[in-house]
Design a protein around this motif. Sequence first.
Motif, PDB file in Angstrom:
ATOM      1  N   GLN A   2      -2.944   0.564  -4.166  1.00 35.15           N
ATOM      2  CA  GLN A   2      -2.630  -0.755  -3.618  1.00 35.15           C
ATOM      3  C   GLN A   2      -2.003  -1.592  -4.731  1.00 35.15           C
ATOM      4  O   GLN A   2      -2.523  -1.648  -5.844  1.00 35.15           O
ATOM      5  CB  GLN A   2      -3.891  -1.449  -3.113  1.00 35.15           C
ATOM      6  N   VAL A   5      -1.193  13.999  -5.565  1.00 29.63           N
ATOM      7  CA  VAL A   5      -1.380  12.917  -4.607  1.00 29.63           C
ATOM      8  C   VAL A   5      -1.612  11.613  -5.342  1.00 29.63           C
ATOM      9  O   VAL A   5      -2.356  11.573  -6.331  1.00 29.63           O
ATOM     10  CB  VAL A   5      -2.587  13.198  -3.672  1.00 29.63           C
ATOM     11  N   SER A   6      -0.990  10.559  -4.886  1.00 30.98           N
ATOM     12  CA  SER A   6      -1.262   9.213  -5.385  1.00 30.98           C
ATOM     13  C   SER A   6      -1.366   8.257  -4.201  1.00 30.98           C
ATOM     14  O   SER A   6      -0.474   8.227  -3.343  1.00 30.98           O
ATOM     15  CB  SER A   6      -0.156   8.730  -6.335  1.00 30.98           C
ATOM     16  N   TRP A   7      -2.453   7.484  -4.175  1.00 34.15           N
ATOM     17  CA  TRP A   7      -2.642   6.448  -3.155  1.00 34.15           C
ATOM     18  C   TRP A   7      -3.138   5.207  -3.881  1.00 34.15           C
ATOM     19  O   TRP A   7      -4.156   5.244  -4.569  1.00 34.15           O
ATOM     20  CB  TRP A   7      -3.639   6.903  -2.103  1.00 34.15           C
ATOM     21  N   ASN A  60       0.864  -1.177   0.000  1.00 35.89           N
ATOM     22  CA  ASN A  60       0.000   0.000   0.000  1.00 35.89           C
ATOM     23  C   ASN A  60       0.900   1.225   0.000  1.00 35.89           C
ATOM     24  O   ASN A  60       1.723   1.395   0.905  1.00 35.89           O
ATOM     25  CB  ASN A  60      -0.914  -0.003   1.234  1.00 35.89           C
ATOM     26  N   ASN A  77       4.671   3.734   2.750  1.00 35.77           N
ATOM     27  CA  ASN A  77       4.275   2.435   2.210  1.00 35.77           C
ATOM     28  C   ASN A  77       4.261   1.373   3.313  1.00 35.77           C
ATOM     29  O   ASN A  77       5.069   1.390   4.243  1.00 35.77           O
ATOM     30  CB  ASN A  77       5.150   1.989   1.030  1.00 35.77           C
ATOM     31  N   TYR A 135       1.438   5.473  -0.569  1.00 35.21           N
ATOM     32  CA  TYR A 135       0.862   6.825  -0.597  1.00 35.21           C
ATOM     33  C   TYR A 135       1.984   7.821  -0.860  1.00 35.21           C
ATOM     34  O   TYR A 135       3.067   7.741  -0.262  1.00 35.21           O
ATOM     35  CB  TYR A 135       0.185   7.157   0.731  1.00 35.21           C
ATOM     36  N   ARG A 148       6.160  10.197   1.437  1.00 38.02           N
ATOM     37  CA  ARG A 148       5.881   8.856   0.909  1.00 38.02           C
ATOM     38  C   ARG A 148       5.683   7.905   2.086  1.00 38.02           C
ATOM     39  O   ARG A 148       6.476   7.899   3.030  1.00 38.02           O
ATOM     40  CB  ARG A 148       7.035   8.336   0.042  1.00 38.02           C
ATOM     41  N   ASN A 192      -6.991   6.532  -4.745  1.00 35.92           N
ATOM     42  CA  ASN A 192      -7.353   7.945  -4.790  1.00 35.92           C
ATOM     43  C   ASN A 192      -6.142   8.745  -5.244  1.00 35.92           C
ATOM     44  O   ASN A 192      -5.141   8.795  -4.521  1.00 35.92           O
ATOM     45  CB  ASN A 192      -7.833   8.436  -3.413  1.00 35.92           C
ATOM     46  N   SER A 193      -6.219   9.366  -6.406  1.00 30.88           N
ATOM     47  CA  SER A 193      -5.082  10.107  -6.937  1.00 30.88           C
ATOM     48  C   SER A 193      -5.564  11.378  -7.631  1.00 30.88           C
ATOM     49  O   SER A 193      -6.564  11.354  -8.352  1.00 30.88           O
ATOM     50  CB  SER A 193      -4.287   9.253  -7.934  1.00 30.88           C
ATOM     51  N   ASN A 202       2.607  12.189  -1.650  1.00 34.01           N
ATOM     52  CA  ASN A 202       2.041  13.535  -1.716  1.00 34.01           C
ATOM     53  C   ASN A 202       3.161  14.522  -2.012  1.00 34.01           C
ATOM     54  O   ASN A 202       4.145  14.592  -1.270  1.00 34.01           O
ATOM     55  CB  ASN A 202       1.353  13.884  -0.386  1.00 34.01           C
TER      56      ASN A 202
END
Length: 425
Positions: A56, A52-54, A34, A417, A36, A415, A86-87, A38
């Motif tokens: 899996q 932003v990138s989130w 996972n 993870n 994330y 970042r 969510n990005s 920003n």
Amino acid sequence: MQKLFIIPALLAVSMPIYADGFIDDSSVSLTARNFYMNKNFYNNTVNQPSAVSWAQGFIFDAKSGYTAGKIQFGADMIATLGININSDNAGRGMYVVPSDDTRTWGDVALTAKAKVSQTELKVGALNIMNPVFITSPARLLPQLFQGISLSSKDIDNFELSAAYVNKVNHRDSTDWEKISLANTNWRFKQQATTDAVYFAGGYYKFSPQTKAHLFYLNVDNIYDQIEGGLENTYPLTENINLLSDVKYYRSRDIGDANGGNIDNDMYMANFGFQRGAHKLSLGTIINSGETAFPYLYNSEVGVFLDTWPNEFWNAKEHTYSIRYDYDAKAFIPGLRFMTRYTYANNIHTTNNQSLPGGNPYLLGGDDLHESELDFDLMYRVPEGKLKNLGFRIRHAISDNNMTSSAAIKPTRETRVNIDYTWKFK
């Protein structure tokens, strides 16, 4: 050409697998990650909102052992899946999820391999790590290259390797694409593509503490690069070591020079003092020549300075770095911490070759500077039911005095993870 690489891998997979070693020496794992990220462009909040990138990710990695016999055979497979949670503005230098509206992506890549003694041939998907060519692992899913590689450890103290590579599957993509030249801030004529990349070189161990390396890279009709270096660990006492790592890169345009003029010499040195769990390092990188340091798009460079928002590869740039590492294994096994400050000056941008409108002062001119402060905290459960569960958080604060037209802007980047790996075999 792509079918040419897939066919031998399929043949290897379909071959009888009852031979000694093929299954007994195999490994199978699945990693759930996972991730994330920003990027807060804090000096450009109006024109450049945060990115932003989130997402899996899942990485299935299966490696066979080798069949019996003088010539031994095997096969590897890696399968990846990414899910965009969510990005926003993901196309702004994130390389985590596809920049379009794709919600899921992934691929299956195969590799056929053969081995004689300690010499190994691979055809298909390649994972490469050396001073001139790196398969980047630094996002949600791994980057992969397609080609043919040969490595050997048959000669005492030598580790030799060579490869031909013609396609790349980027970290945020499902397509096999041509390899191209990175052209950050319009440093070169264009983001030129190439039909082939070659490299050859190796390492020689003078002793367990001292290692030298020499590599040659050829990016067809764009540039070539020669790298040489020496790494050494000098024990002062049982608990104290002096560390050194020096490298030199020479890069020049070749053939049709599709990327334009490339003329760069980069000198670097990193010296460390390690006492038990503590390590303090001082490093410097000096760029000389007419242009910035060239490297492959969406890839990395095999040097000690692995900063995050910034690159520090501009023309004539002088970089200075101080870093502290701490391994808390005596108190909390599996916990590590790193912090680093990097400052660079003497940046020249007026000779960048494809500036829009031909404006040499679009980025701010010459004698510019940039800096970055990094924090990295990692923890991996060392034993028990949650063994192989890992957490990592990284935060960077970068700054420069380039204009707002620059691609790399003052940024606060975070970042995070969380990884868990199941090892089935």
